[in-house]
Design an enzyme around this catalytic site. Structure first.
Site, mmCIF file in Angstrom:
data_model
loop_
_atom_site.group_PDB
_atom_site.id
_atom_site.type_symbol
_atom_site.label_atom_id
_atom_site.label_comp_id
_atom_site.label_asym_id
_atom_site.label_seq_id
_atom_site.Cartn_x
_atom_site.Cartn_y
_atom_site.Cartn_z
ATOM 1 N N CYS A 1 0.822 -1.005 -0.105
ATOM 2 C CA CYS A 1 0.394 0.546 -0.205
ATOM 3 C C CYS A 1 0.842 1.288 -0.317
ATOM 4 O O CYS A 1 1.053 1.946 1.013
ATOM 5 C CB CYS A 1 -1.440 -0.089 1.470
ATOM 6 N N CYS B 1 -0.630 4.649 1.751
ATOM 7 C CA CYS B 1 -0.611 4.395 4.047
ATOM 8 C C CYS B 1 0.855 4.151 3.894
ATOM 9 O O CYS B 1 1.427 5.335 5.067
ATOM 10 C CB CYS B 1 -1.121 2.718 3.809
ATOM 11 N N ASP B 2 1.668 3.973 3.031
ATOM 12 C CA ASP B 2 3.227 3.789 3.319
ATOM 13 C C ASP B 2 4.113 4.625 2.958
ATOM 14 O O ASP B 2 5.526 4.565 3.216
ATOM 15 C CB ASP B 2 3.810 2.196 3.733
#
Ligand code: NAP
Length: 318
Positions: free
Chosen positions: A134, A137-138
């Protein structure tokens, strides 16, 4: 046990749309969201191909708007995950989650799909420590760093391009010498100075000492191995359907995709399915939305026919 007329399992675009339509049909649906509200779009950085957003939008924003719209028409959302269903002797169908037990007169299954793992040494151990599925997200954690992206499809390129906002360099490793991704994304990726490609190559191991520091690659034709220093590994090699909890309860193909007909009906009357859990072909937000809509319309018809029969039956008997 809580009784519901309609339970929707999953809250991706298919589930959100099914919730909107069954909500507007006054069926008061309950959506059991799963661990990601919005499903896969909640981890999608940019959405450029969903109609109505000429400037594009983000996945999380779209998910939030879809949920709000469904809630306006009475859909209720419970943040929980289904662990077991019993469909064979229903309706009512038994649905168990971590937090509750339900029986439902009808179901729409839209539990979606999850990112596939590479299955190489080091991957599991280093998830959240440099291995990610992801970028949304990261990506932020890789500001000024070097990352590797594995895959050659739309996701690999789209998320690889997104990662160039943070990382100094993005190396896309693909197992062939031709990308699967669409032409527009290819053009954008090739034009991006931070992106470089390694062709005909697979990742065979991910290394790290607490966090990722390198990958071993292998050229698929020559067998030659290489070690590439990297701070992160983003894996985009496709998906598998989230249908494990349905095993033995409903007809699926050999890959675990639920089999539906053109009316989104499954092998169990009263149980419908939509979105990526039954669609290994298109897997677009737009197609999932269409399938969720169709499933909701068919469910409404099925419920009202069944209720008509039930109300008519005593008269006939009399
Ligand atoms: P995908 O299209 O299935 O592509 C997966 C990629 O990973 C392929 O390039 C494949 O290589 C490679 N791969 C598979 N297994 C591998 C392995 N074990 N080791 C190394 N590489 C491996 O998956 P996706 O990119 O996630 O896309 C899924 C669907 O969503 C598609 O229909 C796509 O069009 C759609 N999508 C659309 C957009 C958009 O339109 N903006 C964005 C994201 C996703 P091969 O090419 O050799 O098979």
């Amino acid at each position: 046990m809580q009784h519901e007329r309609v339970i929707i399992i999953g809250s991706g675009p298919a589930g959100m749309t099914a919730a909107l339509y069954t909500g507007r049909a006054q069926l008061n649906p309950l959506v059991i969201t799963g661990t990601q509200v919005g499903g896969q779009i909640s981890i999608t950085s940019e959405v450029e191909n969903y109609p109505g957003f000429p400037q594009g939008t983000t996945g999380p924003e779209l998910a939030e708007l879809m949920q709000k719209q469904a809630e306006l028409f009475g859909a209720r959302f419970v943040f929980d995950e289904v662990t077991e269903v019993r469909l064979t002797d229903g309706p009512p169908f038994y649905v168990k989650t971590y937090g509750a037990e339900y029986e439902a007169d009808s179901l729409i299954i839209t539990a979606g799909a999850s990112p596939r793992r590479l299955g190489v040494p080091g991957e599991e151990l280093l998830i959240g420590r440099g291995v990610s599925y992801c970028a949304t997200c990261d990506g932020f954690f890789f500001r000024g760093k070097k990352v590797v992206v594995v895959g050659g499809g739309d996701s690999a390129l789209e998320e690889g391009i997104f990662l160039t906002r943070f990382a100094d360099s993005v190396t896309i490793i693909h197992r062939r010498d031709e990308l699967r991704a669409g032409a527009t994304l290819q053009k954008r990726a090739f034009a991006n100075e931070k992106i470089n490609f390694i062709w005909d190559t697979i990742v065979t191991e991910i290394h790290g000492n607490g966090t990722v520091n390198a990958v071993t690659t292998m050229h698929v034709h020559s067998g030659q191995q290489n070690r590439i220093e990297t701070d992160g590994v983003f894996i985009y090699i496709g998906h598998y359907p989230n249908s494990k909890f349905l095993e033995g309860q409903i007809a699926m193909d050999e890959h675990g995709y639920i089999i539906t007909d053109e009316y989104m009906r499954t092998s169990v009357p009263g149980v419908f399915a939509a979105g990526e859990i039954q669609d290994p072909i298109y897997r677009q937000i737009a197609t999932s939305v269409g399938q969720g809509c169709a499933a909701a319309i068919q469910l409404e018809r099925w419920l009202s026919e069944r209720e008509d029969v039930r109300t008519a039956a005593p008269e006939k008997a009399g």
